[in-house]
Design a protein around this motif. Sequence first.
Motif, PDB file in Angstrom:
ATOM      1  N   LEU A   1     -52.823 -43.953  -9.987  1.00 19.22           N
ATOM      2  CA  LEU A   1     -53.972 -43.929 -10.798  1.00 19.22           C
ATOM      3  C   LEU A   1     -54.232 -45.536 -11.632  1.00 19.22           C
ATOM      4  N   GLY A   2     -53.139 -45.898 -11.911  1.00 15.98           N
ATOM      5  CA  GLY A   2     -53.368 -47.304 -12.552  1.00 15.98           C
ATOM      6  C   GLY A   2     -53.410 -48.451 -11.720  1.00 15.98           C
ATOM      7  N   THR A   3     -52.522 -48.704 -10.370  1.00 14.65           N
ATOM      8  CA  THR A   3     -52.654 -49.651  -9.634  1.00 14.65           C
ATOM      9  C   THR A   3     -53.872 -49.811  -8.775  1.00 14.65           C
ATOM     10  N   ALA A   4     -54.145 -48.458  -8.404  1.00 17.16           N
ATOM     11  CA  ALA A   4     -55.455 -48.627  -7.802  1.00 17.16           C
ATOM     12  C   ALA A   4     -56.775 -48.876  -8.698  1.00 17.16           C
ATOM     13  N   GLY A   5     -56.539 -48.386  -9.999  1.00 15.56           N
ATOM     14  CA  GLY A   5     -57.547 -48.498 -10.828  1.00 15.56           C
ATOM     15  C   GLY A   5     -57.799 -50.233 -11.220  1.00 15.56           C
ATOM     16  N   ASP A   6     -56.657 -50.719 -11.208  1.00 13.89           N
ATOM     17  CA  ASP A   6     -56.464 -52.190 -11.402  1.00 13.89           C
ATOM     18  C   ASP A   6     -57.306 -53.011 -10.047  1.00 13.89           C
ATOM     19  N   ALA A   7     -56.732 -52.447  -9.116  1.00 18.04           N
ATOM     20  CA  ALA A   7     -57.387 -53.295  -7.946  1.00 18.04           C
ATOM     21  C   ALA A   7     -58.839 -53.002  -7.676  1.00 18.04           C
ATOM     22  N   ILE A   8     -59.544 -51.885  -8.005  1.00 17.55           N
ATOM     23  CA  ILE A   8     -60.948 -51.445  -8.057  1.00 17.55           C
ATOM     24  C   ILE A   8     -61.640 -52.622  -8.875  1.00 17.55           C
ATOM     25  N   ALA A   9     -61.142 -52.745  -9.981  1.00 18.81           N
ATOM     26  CA  ALA A   9     -61.640 -53.518 -11.166  1.00 18.81           C
ATOM     27  C   ALA A   9     -61.990 -54.990 -10.835  1.00 18.81           C
ATOM     28  N   LYS A  10     -60.893 -55.496  -9.575  1.00 20.94           N
ATOM     29  CA  LYS A  10     -60.927 -56.891  -9.418  1.00 20.94           C
ATOM     30  C   LYS A  10     -61.705 -57.006  -7.876  1.00 20.94           C
ATOM     31  N   LEU A  11     -62.446 -56.233  -7.673  1.00 17.64           N
ATOM     32  CA  LEU A  11     -63.130 -56.160  -6.306  1.00 17.64           C
ATOM     33  C   LEU A  11     -64.758 -57.140  -6.644  1.00 17.64           C
ATOM     34  N   GLY A  12     -65.008 -57.528  -7.847  1.00 17.61           N
ATOM     35  CA  GLY A  12     -66.442 -58.118  -8.145  1.00 17.61           C
ATOM     36  C   GLY A  12     -67.397 -57.176  -8.181  1.00 17.61           C
ATOM     37  N   LEU A  13     -67.219 -55.885  -8.338  1.00 21.49           N
ATOM     38  CA  LEU A  13     -68.453 -54.713  -7.840  1.00 21.49           C
ATOM     39  C   LEU A  13     -69.396 -54.837  -9.597  1.00 21.49           C
ATOM     40  N   SER A  14     -70.113 -54.072  -9.309  1.00 19.51           N
ATOM     41  CA  SER A  14     -70.856 -53.795 -10.869  1.00 19.51           C
ATOM     42  C   SER A  14     -70.073 -52.823 -11.793  1.00 19.51           C
ATOM     43  N   PRO A  15     -70.420 -52.936 -13.018  1.00 17.99           N
ATOM     44  CA  PRO A  15     -69.415 -52.138 -14.050  1.00 17.99           C
ATOM     45  C   PRO A  15     -69.712 -50.584 -13.733  1.00 17.99           C
ATOM     46  N   ALA A  16     -70.985 -50.304 -13.490  1.00 18.96           N
ATOM     47  CA  ALA A  16     -71.259 -49.020 -13.151  1.00 18.96           C
ATOM     48  C   ALA A  16     -70.497 -48.412 -11.868  1.00 18.96           C
ATOM     49  N   LEU A  17     -70.391 -49.348 -10.861  1.00 17.61           N
ATOM     50  CA  LEU A  17     -69.661 -48.910  -9.663  1.00 17.61           C
ATOM     51  C   LEU A  17     -68.310 -48.774  -9.781  1.00 17.61           C
ATOM     52  N   VAL A  18     -67.976 -49.779 -10.526  1.00 18.41           N
ATOM     53  CA  VAL A  18     -66.319 -49.805 -10.682  1.00 18.41           C
ATOM     54  C   VAL A  18     -66.031 -48.536 -11.653  1.00 18.41           C
ATOM     55  N   LYS A  19     -66.750 -47.990 -12.498  1.00 25.58           N
ATOM     56  CA  LYS A  19     -66.553 -47.099 -13.391  1.00 25.58           C
ATOM     57  C   LYS A  19     -66.387 -45.908 -12.769  1.00 25.58           C
ATOM     58  N   THR A  20     -67.334 -45.543 -11.562  1.00 17.09           N
ATOM     59  CA  THR A  20     -67.616 -44.573 -10.850  1.00 17.09           C
ATOM     60  C   THR A  20     -66.457 -44.341  -9.850  1.00 17.09           C
ATOM     61  N   MET A  21     -65.838 -45.552  -9.140  1.00 20.37           N
ATOM     62  CA  MET A  21     -64.888 -45.300  -8.444  1.00 20.37           C
ATOM     63  C   MET A  21     -63.400 -45.091  -9.154  1.00 20.37           C
ATOM     64  N   GLN A  22     -63.404 -45.651 -10.337  1.00 22.24           N
ATOM     65  CA  GLN A  22     -62.244 -45.109 -11.139  1.00 22.24           C
ATOM     66  C   GLN A  22     -62.141 -43.687 -11.666  1.00 22.24           C
ATOM     67  N   THR A  23     -63.500 -43.311 -12.006  1.00 26.23           N
ATOM     68  CA  THR A  23     -63.287 -41.612 -12.102  1.00 26.23           C
ATOM     69  C   THR A  23     -63.126 -41.129 -10.849  1.00 26.23           C
ATOM     70  N   ASN A  24     -63.243 -41.492  -9.728  1.00 25.39           N
ATOM     71  CA  ASN A  24     -62.960 -40.819  -8.423  1.00 25.39           C
ATOM     72  C   ASN A  24     -61.666 -40.984  -8.171  1.00 25.39           C
ATOM     73  N   VAL A  25     -60.853 -41.760  -8.581  1.00 25.38           N
ATOM     74  CA  VAL A  25     -59.449 -41.979  -8.664  1.00 25.38           C
ATOM     75  C   VAL A  25     -58.886 -40.813  -9.423  1.00 25.38           C
ATOM     76  N   ALA A  26     -59.342 -40.608 -10.566  1.00 26.43           N
ATOM     77  CA  ALA A  26     -58.993 -39.385 -11.616  1.00 26.43           C
ATOM     78  C   ALA A  26     -59.209 -38.239 -10.779  1.00 26.43           C
ATOM     79  N   VAL A  27     -60.432 -37.857 -10.319  1.00 25.93           N
ATOM     80  CA  VAL A  27     -60.989 -36.602  -9.852  1.00 25.93           C
ATOM     81  C   VAL A  27     -60.077 -36.253  -8.635  1.00 25.93           C
ATOM     82  N   GLY A  28     -59.742 -37.250  -7.746  1.00 27.74           N
ATOM     83  CA  GLY A  28     -58.998 -36.845  -6.630  1.00 27.74           C
ATOM     84  C   GLY A  28     -57.566 -36.376  -6.978  1.00 27.74           C
ATOM     85  N   TYR A  29     -57.013 -37.131  -7.940  1.00 25.04           N
ATOM     86  CA  TYR A  29     -55.520 -36.914  -8.372  1.00 25.04           C
ATOM     87  C   TYR A  29     -55.856 -35.374  -9.075  1.00 25.04           C
ATOM     88  N   ALA A  30     -56.675 -35.081  -9.836  1.00 21.81           N
ATOM     89  CA  ALA A  30     -56.943 -33.777 -10.466  1.00 21.81           C
ATOM     90  C   ALA A  30     -56.845 -32.610  -9.567  1.00 21.81           C
TER      91      ALA A  30
END
Length: 569
Positions: free
Chosen positions: A134-163
């Motif tokens: 959850l953390g290492t993937a979230g870190d990597a997503i944040a460093k992709l240079g994407l828009s804040p909204a897209l970063v938040k969506t994909m970080q949310t998807n990490v949590a969803v997949g985990y749950a």
Amino acid sequence: MDVIRHLFAIQPLLALFITIALGYWVGKIKIGSFVLGGIAGTLLVGVIIGQLGVDIDSGIKNIFFALFIYAVGFQGGPQFFHALNRRSLNQLISSFVMCLIGLLCVLIAAWMFGLDRGMAAGLAAGGLTQSAILGTAGDAIAKLGLSPALVKTMQTNVAVGYAVCYIFGSLGPIIMVSWFLPLIMKWDIRKEAVKLAKEMSGGSAELDPGQFNAVATLSTRMYEVAPNGKAVGRTILEIDKALGDAAVEAILRGGAMIDMADTTIIQSGDQVAITGRVDALKATHDLLGAEMAPPAGLSLVEENREIILTNRALSGREIAEIHDHANIETRRGVFLTAVKRMGRNLPLLGKLQLKTGDELHFLGSPADLNRVQSKIGYKISAAAVTDFIFFGIGMLIGMLIGMIEFKLWGVPVSIGSGGGCLLSGLLFGWLRSVHPRFAALPIGASTFLRDFGLAVFVGVVGISAGPQALVAIREHGLTLFFLGVGVTLIPQIITFFFSYYVLRIKNPIEALACVAGGRSANPAFAALLEKAGNATPVVSFTVTYAVANVFLTLWGPVIVGIITKNAAL
């Protein structure tokens, strides 16, 4: 509800601590023998509380994840590096193959079903039950240079997949190691565990005189030396040699305790205190005389001491071998009562191989313990205070490592601060095991950092996911669940047969423990221990668990780097 929303808006940390408290309460609820666990419970409760629109600074999440992952590395460092040797090579390969097949299953599922980077990483985190992703993937997503909204969506998807995938991710390994694999191999786990224990104890589950095996109860008894006793005229050292695993602890002569040395002569009428194993004490009556009640007011001070093994000459050697080669002058009056590795009790049997970093529990007088401590390692209480100099340096190095970028098939990849702190923790944990004067981080402190750091991180992830999580679950929930089943089961089945037929890990207990450890599946390990009825699975589990923790954690940025699809806003 408006009052609660207002309170959370004024002080968001209220929401965080309520999430942790309720999450761990939910995690304790039992359904049969299955327990969800505090981390998964915290994530689910966090998603529910997140519906109120709580805004928590993401910096809190990042720093607590870094603390968590550093503590994981620090605790596993000694065992991880000692797994990198020929003796543990097959188990090391088994664990890596399990992790690699798990990664391939996630990548194939993501490509076949069009999962975005966040959902794929979440599938790995839940299906492989590795919360650190959850953390290492979230870190990597944040460093992709994407828009804040897209970063938040994909970080949310990490949590969803985990749950979505976590529940079967935890349940699947339990089924595999405690039922399915033993069924198809026609193994009786309890019978095989007893058989392995007998092999490790030299062919007998019972203790023989002189055998260095702490299964028997230790006892201290008083004897009055008879006038015609065999001990009269003999030295204390000679008595200790005759008794084997028992030693003279005190001598009362004329009602007063005398100073003792190895050359002290036993006299008729002496009252002698003997400490030793029950089997060894059986011969004491014939040697000394009749057992007697201790005199009123007699005080015999002994100590339970934990010593970390750092002497490389003892690493890789069996307990019985060490005992048999140590002379009586060295080992007299000192009794090994337990061995722990990575916080887990090992089977205290003659053929157990000790490793650097093992926690050895001894009983004896302070003077006797001081004598052997210098030959073994360092006392745990010597590290009662955290060395914040090395702790700060360790965290700094971890953050710097996390900033390094490299290309994987032409794709820029960084392991992030989480992966960096994991590697730094491994290094400093190993450093502590070989140089006990440096990098002290007491087990209680590191355990708190690990558990509380992960709880805070997961709580913030759940709260931040909020309403987006429910939308993603409705859209991908069923597909994700079945993909999670595949990611959970396929690596275990393939790796088990690869380990059995190719790596020749034939012992049933070791083979099953490798499956649980290679999946870093603590619930499965607990189920295997329950079925085994003894601690024989622990040795193989700790080796594979230490290796799996490292590689599974590093899969987060690897998945984010290889999968190129981003979520649709």
